[in-house]
Design a protein around this motif. Structure first.
Motif, mmCIF file in Angstrom:
data_model
loop_
_atom_site.group_PDB
_atom_site.id
_atom_site.type_symbol
_atom_site.label_atom_id
_atom_site.label_comp_id
_atom_site.label_asym_id
_atom_site.label_seq_id
_atom_site.Cartn_x
_atom_site.Cartn_y
_atom_site.Cartn_z
ATOM 1 N N GLN A 1 4.240 8.660 -53.996
ATOM 2 C CA GLN A 1 3.258 8.302 -52.982
ATOM 3 C C GLN A 1 3.830 8.603 -51.592
ATOM 4 O OE1 GLN A 1 0.162 7.218 -53.854
ATOM 5 N NE2 GLN A 1 0.881 7.579 -55.969
ATOM 6 N N PRO A 2 2.959 8.821 -50.622
ATOM 7 C CA PRO A 2 3.454 9.107 -49.259
ATOM 8 C C PRO A 2 4.390 8.034 -48.726
ATOM 9 C CG PRO A 2 1.122 9.594 -49.417
ATOM 10 C CD PRO A 2 1.499 8.934 -50.708
ATOM 11 N N THR A 3 4.152 6.790 -49.129
ATOM 12 C CA THR A 3 4.986 5.705 -48.617
ATOM 13 C C THR A 3 6.411 5.747 -49.158
ATOM 14 O OG1 THR A 3 4.111 4.316 -50.405
ATOM 15 C CG2 THR A 3 3.035 4.151 -48.233
ATOM 16 N N ASP A 4 6.641 6.584 -50.187
ATOM 17 C CA ASP A 4 7.982 6.674 -50.772
ATOM 18 C C ASP A 4 8.924 7.548 -49.948
ATOM 19 O OD1 ASP A 4 7.141 5.126 -52.918
ATOM 20 O OD2 ASP A 4 6.498 6.873 -54.077
ATOM 21 N N VAL A 5 8.392 8.278 -48.966
ATOM 22 C CA VAL A 5 9.196 9.240 -48.206
ATOM 23 C C VAL A 5 9.880 8.555 -47.035
ATOM 24 C CG1 VAL A 5 9.170 11.401 -46.912
ATOM 25 C CG2 VAL A 5 7.634 11.092 -48.864
ATOM 26 N N SER A 6 11.170 8.811 -46.888
ATOM 27 C CA SER A 6 11.940 8.242 -45.775
ATOM 28 C C SER A 6 11.541 8.901 -44.459
ATOM 29 C CB SER A 6 13.437 8.442 -46.022
ATOM 30 O OG SER A 6 14.175 8.139 -44.858
ATOM 31 N N VAL A 7 11.401 8.083 -43.413
ATOM 32 C CA VAL A 7 11.061 8.607 -42.081
ATOM 33 C C VAL A 7 12.177 9.497 -41.556
ATOM 34 C CG1 VAL A 7 10.623 7.993 -39.672
ATOM 35 C CG2 VAL A 7 9.549 6.685 -41.519
ATOM 36 N N ASP A 8 13.425 9.082 -41.763
ATOM 37 C CA ASP A 8 14.564 9.800 -41.203
ATOM 38 C C ASP A 8 14.656 11.222 -41.732
ATOM 39 O OD1 ASP A 8 15.192 7.516 -39.853
ATOM 40 O OD2 ASP A 8 16.655 6.823 -41.325
ATOM 41 N N LEU A 9 14.275 11.408 -42.992
ATOM 42 C CA LEU A 9 14.433 12.727 -43.603
ATOM 43 C C LEU A 9 13.462 13.765 -43.043
ATOM 44 C CD1 LEU A 9 14.980 11.751 -47.351
ATOM 45 C CD2 LEU A 9 16.693 12.443 -45.681
ATOM 46 N N ARG A 10 12.390 13.304 -42.405
ATOM 47 C CA ARG A 10 11.374 14.255 -41.937
ATOM 48 C C ARG A 10 11.870 15.148 -40.820
ATOM 49 N NH1 ARG A 10 6.452 9.862 -41.454
ATOM 50 N NH2 ARG A 10 7.371 8.473 -43.006
ATOM 51 N N SER A 11 12.954 14.768 -40.178
ATOM 52 C CA SER A 11 13.493 15.607 -39.108
ATOM 53 C C SER A 11 14.153 16.867 -39.660
ATOM 54 C CB SER A 11 14.523 14.823 -38.291
ATOM 55 O OG SER A 11 15.609 14.419 -39.119
ATOM 56 N N MET A 12 14.385 16.903 -40.972
ATOM 57 C CA MET A 12 14.976 18.080 -41.607
ATOM 58 C C MET A 12 13.867 19.065 -41.988
ATOM 59 S SD MET A 12 17.627 15.989 -44.053
ATOM 60 C CE MET A 12 18.198 17.478 -44.859
ATOM 61 N N GLU A 13 14.060 20.324 -41.654
ATOM 62 C CA GLU A 13 12.997 21.313 -41.900
ATOM 63 C C GLU A 13 12.635 21.396 -43.377
ATOM 64 O OE1 GLU A 13 11.909 25.995 -40.949
ATOM 65 O OE2 GLU A 13 13.966 25.269 -40.667
ATOM 66 N N ALA A 14 13.631 21.431 -44.265
ATOM 67 C CA ALA A 14 13.342 21.579 -45.693
ATOM 68 C C ALA A 14 12.513 20.399 -46.211
ATOM 69 C CB ALA A 14 14.644 21.698 -46.479
ATOM 70 N N VAL A 15 12.835 19.186 -45.737
ATOM 71 C CA VAL A 15 12.078 18.006 -46.165
ATOM 72 C C VAL A 15 10.652 18.072 -45.633
ATOM 73 C CG1 VAL A 15 11.896 15.497 -45.956
ATOM 74 C CG2 VAL A 15 14.120 16.571 -46.403
ATOM 75 N N ALA A 16 10.506 18.431 -44.348
ATOM 76 C CA ALA A 16 9.166 18.527 -43.759
ATOM 77 C C ALA A 16 8.323 19.558 -44.497
ATOM 78 C CB ALA A 16 9.280 18.886 -42.280
ATOM 79 N N ARG A 17 8.923 20.686 -44.834
ATOM 80 C CA ARG A 17 8.171 21.723 -45.563
ATOM 81 C C ARG A 17 7.855 21.272 -47.000
ATOM 82 N NH1 ARG A 17 7.348 26.133 -42.747
ATOM 83 N NH2 ARG A 17 8.748 26.658 -41.024
ATOM 84 N N SER A 18 8.717 20.452 -47.574
ATOM 85 C CA SER A 18 8.437 19.933 -48.921
ATOM 86 C C SER A 18 7.267 18.955 -48.885
ATOM 87 C CB SER A 18 9.690 19.271 -49.490
ATOM 88 O OG SER A 18 10.729 20.218 -49.655
ATOM 89 N N ILE A 19 7.196 18.128 -47.828
ATOM 90 C CA ILE A 19 6.033 17.233 -47.667
ATOM 91 C C ILE A 19 4.765 18.063 -47.530
ATOM 92 C CG2 ILE A 19 4.963 15.540 -46.149
ATOM 93 C CD1 ILE A 19 7.793 14.553 -45.445
ATOM 94 N N LEU A 20 4.840 19.132 -46.742
ATOM 95 C CA LEU A 20 3.681 20.022 -46.596
ATOM 96 C C LEU A 20 3.291 20.616 -47.940
ATOM 97 C CD1 LEU A 20 1.640 21.619 -44.898
ATOM 98 C CD2 LEU A 20 3.452 23.277 -44.440
ATOM 99 N N GLY A 21 4.288 21.046 -48.713
ATOM 100 C CA GLY A 21 3.998 21.600 -50.035
ATOM 101 C C GLY A 21 3.317 20.591 -50.940
ATOM 102 N N MET A 22 3.814 19.346 -50.906
ATOM 103 C CA MET A 22 3.190 18.296 -51.718
ATOM 104 C C MET A 22 1.735 18.085 -51.290
ATOM 105 S SD MET A 22 3.687 16.060 -54.142
ATOM 106 C CE MET A 22 5.376 15.468 -54.294
ATOM 107 N N ALA A 23 1.491 18.085 -49.985
ATOM 108 C CA ALA A 23 0.122 17.889 -49.492
ATOM 109 C C ALA A 23 -0.804 18.997 -49.970
ATOM 110 C CB ALA A 23 0.136 17.829 -47.970
#
Length: 820
Positions: free
Chosen positions: A167-189
């Motif tokens: 679920q979206p709430t499972d994602v750490s806020v701190d990790l979003r500053s990393m490009e690979a993590v941000a792109r993985s969230i985009l991929g999941m969306a």
């Protein structure tokens, strides 16, 4: 190691040809590599194939890919997904092995083992990332959710979420500053857009709106939301998003407009709101001048799909008519050609019709852009007064750069009108409108032009215009621009000024320009490539002016060198194009500082680098002139003059090198002066050292000078002396004869020539020497004034009396010089 190198190069190169060559080499290497080796290179090649497919897919999202390209991308993804899956499994095994080694490693091995484990973890994560995205695009291109479902747990793994249903709430806020993590969230969306409901996909995208998100991903969130809404036929939500963008006063990005148009056109028959969005998007494309986009949409979906009436269609028609007029005109200046005037009028009429359409009020931005094009039609029709009014009115309806451009054109139209027919009323309006522009847009790029125009009016740049610019206070937003413009004008004035005015202008220029290259200004200018170019130019100008003979501002020159050195050494600015020029200026600065040795070293480097460079030639001349002044300075020490004459010979010889292949070299300005100076210096060095080659070099130059000026007494004397000392007494005798014949009688030079001529005859033809001496005594029994009279008398005593004259004696009325 070679596989790792190829992998890095494939990642970093942007050149298609180079990338293709690397790809071929990589495949050849993999054919020879053992199994389960070169994993990094295998992944790099698979990633390259994926990226090509991804580009096609994203172009297809905007309907810009051909069917052949789409099919090729589908096949490529089908081919690489099994390879990526296999490689990922292998990399997982390698990672597990590396982690086990880490747990068993001793202290001595721990650093190397940890590094190997980290490398394995990174490669596995990269492979997982590419595999997940490849699965998503395979699903999206084939409009099937199956592979997207497979991709979701892979994206979850990258997000460090250990659950089958993240679920979206499972994602750490701190990790979003990393490009690979941000792109993985985009991929999941995007996967959820295919496998779940729209709100789920949007919830994942909203994670990326957090301020800590990697910026380049965060700024794209609204665009991806729009894509999700449109793919799921959520047209009201798409329209709300578009309205929100408009309310913020931001122009709608072109990809948004294209995406809205293509999705709306594909569904306009089934959804009324889709049709309205199409008109809005087409209008937006037209308003931003994207007529090719509109025409492409018409070719793909038919002109009827764009509508038959309303502002959008009329506006597009008007813009097309305007562009046709511009193409026929093909000039940035207004016209009086009747055919072109008629074309502009037709375009203006069509644009006015668009403004009058029933739905024009729905598109305030596009309507303003339409009115702006009407103003341009008036301008190109040479209707300056009407155009001025139209531009000024529309500037109030526009915003940002467009508003500034419109008001600027209003000023420009008045200025054109005032220039063509000067009128006090128009001039007053122009002044008022200029003040209005500068008040509203003091930092606009055109603002300094207006200030300069007001300062210099219609005359050429002058000190009055400089004073106008320098009067702008430091608190003004255009202060720095005014200082730069003043610096530019002063430099122009310096370059074109007569000699007597240059020094005053030089000091004024340096007073303004040197602060502009200080540390504070450099930090600002270097942030803008265009300003960086101007900063380099200003440093070069400062060096030129500061090192001009007579100006000699060493501190200003050093400020220029300091700025250039910082740009090159600390900012990495490439100054290789100016290397010769900078070294030339260093030579001049070192000479000004009295460091002849350092100047000679730099000049030598220049000469060895490129003898024909204009900067090498200038530096060589600077060395020559400086040395020549020191050599001729009576106040200089003997050591200084001794070293200086050596420099004159060395660098003057290099100056003469430029003339060696020119038949008429001595006809060029200054050429004779250089030849004379080097000849005299070579003769002086020969006199100091006795080096025969220096004497021969001097003789060669004097002989060359005599070819051009055969009657020059100085050249004749020097060549005669050199011939005599170098052993050619016959040529020396001829030189003294010519000198005696051409020199006014009874002068010191004439007595010297007589003495040396008779002295040479005494060794070559004693009888003839006796005759000439007798002739001389007949006219001047006292031999002449000292020192040559005494020398002639002594010579007379040494010459034996002639027993039989070699020729009839000259009559008493024959001049001795002519008799000889």
């Amino acid at each position: 190691r070679l596989a790792a190198l190829y992998a890095d190069l494939l990642q970093s190169t942007d050149d298609p040809a180079q990338r293709a060559a690397l790809e071929q080499r990589s495949y050849r290497l993999l054919e020879q590599a053992p199994a389960n080796s070169a994993d990094e290179l295998r992944l790099a090649l698979l990633r390259l194939t994926y990226r090509n497919a991804e580009k096609v897919a994203e172009n297809h999202r905007l309907r810009l890919s051909t069917p052949q390209e789409i099919e090729s991308a589908q096949n490529a993804l089908t081919q690489i997904i099994p390879q990526l899956t296999s490689l990922r499994q292998h990399l997982k095994q390698s990672l597990d092995t590396a982690l086990r080694r880490t747990s068993r490693a001793g202290a001595a091995q721990s650093a190397a083992v940890d590094q190997a484990a980290e490398s394995a973890r990174s490669l596995y994560a990269q492979c997982t990332f590419v595999t997940a995205w490849a699965l998503y695009y395979q699903s999206w291109l084939n409009d099937r959710p199956d592979n997207a479902r497979v991709a979701e747990p892979l994206f979850a793994e990258l997000l460090l979420i250990d659950t089958a249903n993240p679920q979206p709430t499972d994602v750490s806020v701190d990790l979003r500053s990393m490009e690979a993590v941000a792109r993985s969230i985009l991929g999941m969306a995007l996967c959820k857009s295919l496998t779940a409901a729209t709100p789920t996909a949007i919830a994942w995208l909203e994670l990326l709106e957090h301020e800590s998100t990697f910026e380049s991903i965060r700024v794209q969130v609204s665009g991806w939301k729009l894509a999700v809404y449109l793919e799921n036929d959520e047209y009201q939500e798409a329209r709300d998003l578009l309205d929100e963008q408009t309310e913020l006063g931001q122009p709608t990005p072109l990809p948004w407009l294209r995406l809205i148009a293509v999705r709306g056109l594909e569904n306009s028959q089934r959804n009324r709101l889709a049709g309205e969005l199409v008109r809005q998007a087409v209008t937006g494309l037209a308003a931003q001048g994207q007529l090719e986009q509109v025409l492409d949409l018409a070719r793909r979906y038919g002109t009827q799909a764009l509508g038959e009436s309303g502002f959008a269609l009329k506006y597009v028609q008007g813009v097309i008519s305007y562009q046709e007029a511009r193409q026929a005109h093909n000039d940035e200046n207004p016209t009086l050609d009747p055919k072109l005037l008629a074309q502009y009028q037709r375009a203006a009429d069509m644009l006015k019709a668009a403004v009058g359409e029933f739905d024009a009020s729905k598109y305030p931005s596009a309507t303003a852009a339409c009115r702006q094009l009407i103003a341009w039609c008036l301008y190109f029709q040479s209707r300056y007064l009407d155009a001025r009014q139209a531009f000024e009115e529309v500037s109030a309806a526009l915003s940002g750069d467009a508003a500034a451009e419109a008001l600027w054109m209003a000023v420009f139209c008045l200025d054109k009108l005032n220039q063509s027919a000067p009128n006090p009323s128009i001039a007053a309006q122009l002044g008022s409108l200029t003040d209005k522009f500068l008040m509203q847009y003091p930092s606009h790029p055109q603002a300094p032009k207006l200030r300069l125009r007001r300062a210099v009016a219609t005359t050429a740049p002058s000190l009055d215009s400089v004073a106008e610019l320098l009067a702008i206070p430091p608190s003004s937003d255009v202060y720095n621009t005014a200082q730069r413009r003043a610096s530019d004008i002063l430099y122009q004035l310096f370059r074109s000024a007569p000699e007597q005015d240059r020094f005053s202008l030089a000091h004024q220029f340096l007073t303004v320009a040197v602060p502009l290259i200080g540390a504070e200004h450099r930090s600002i200018d270097l942030a803008d490539p265009a300003e960086t170019i101007r900063l380099i130019a200003r440093c070069r100008q400062i060096l030129e002016v500061a090192l001009t003979p007579g100006v000699d501002r060493a501190n200003a020159a050093r400020a220029g060198f300091e700025a250039l050195s910082e740009m090159r050494d600390q900012r990495g600015i490439d100054l290789s194009d100016f290397e010769d020029e900078i070294d030339c200026r260093r030579v001049q600065e070192r000479l000004l500082a009295g460091d002849n040795e350092a100047a000679a070293t730099v000049c030598e480097d220049l000469w060895n680098r490129d003898q024909n460079s204009i900067w090498t030639r200038i530096a060589t001349r600077s060395m020559f002139k400086h040395a020549h002044r020191q050599w001729k300075d009576p106040k200089a020490s003997l050591e200084t003059r001794h070293n200086a004459v050596q420099m004159v010979v060395r660098h003057g010889g290099r100056v003469l090198h430029e003339f060696k292949d020119k038949a008429d070299a001595l006809d060029e300005p200054g050429a004779i002066g250089y030849h004379v100076a080097v000849a005299e210096a070579s003769m002086a060095v020969w006199g100091q050292t006795g080096e025969p080659e220096k004497g021969r070099a001097a003789l060669f130059l004097f002989e060359k000078l005599l070819e051009k000026r055969p009657a020059n007494a100085g050249f004749l004397r020097s060549s005669a002396l050199l011939h005599e000392e170098l052993g050619d007494k016959s040529k020396a005798l001829e030189g003294w004869r010519r000198l005696a014949a051409g020199t006014p009688p009874n002068t010191e030079a004439w007595y010297e020539a007589k003495f040396r001529m008779i002295d040479l005859l005494a060794s070559l033809d004693p009888a003839r020497a006796r005759e000439v001496m007798n002739q001389h005594k007949q006219l001047d029994p006292g031999y002449g004034p000292d020192p040559w009279g005494a020398r002639l008398k002594g010579l007379d005593q040494r010459i034996p009396e002639s027993r039989a004259p070699s020729s009839a004696p000259a009559s008493a009325t024959t001049h001795p010089a002519n008799a000889s």
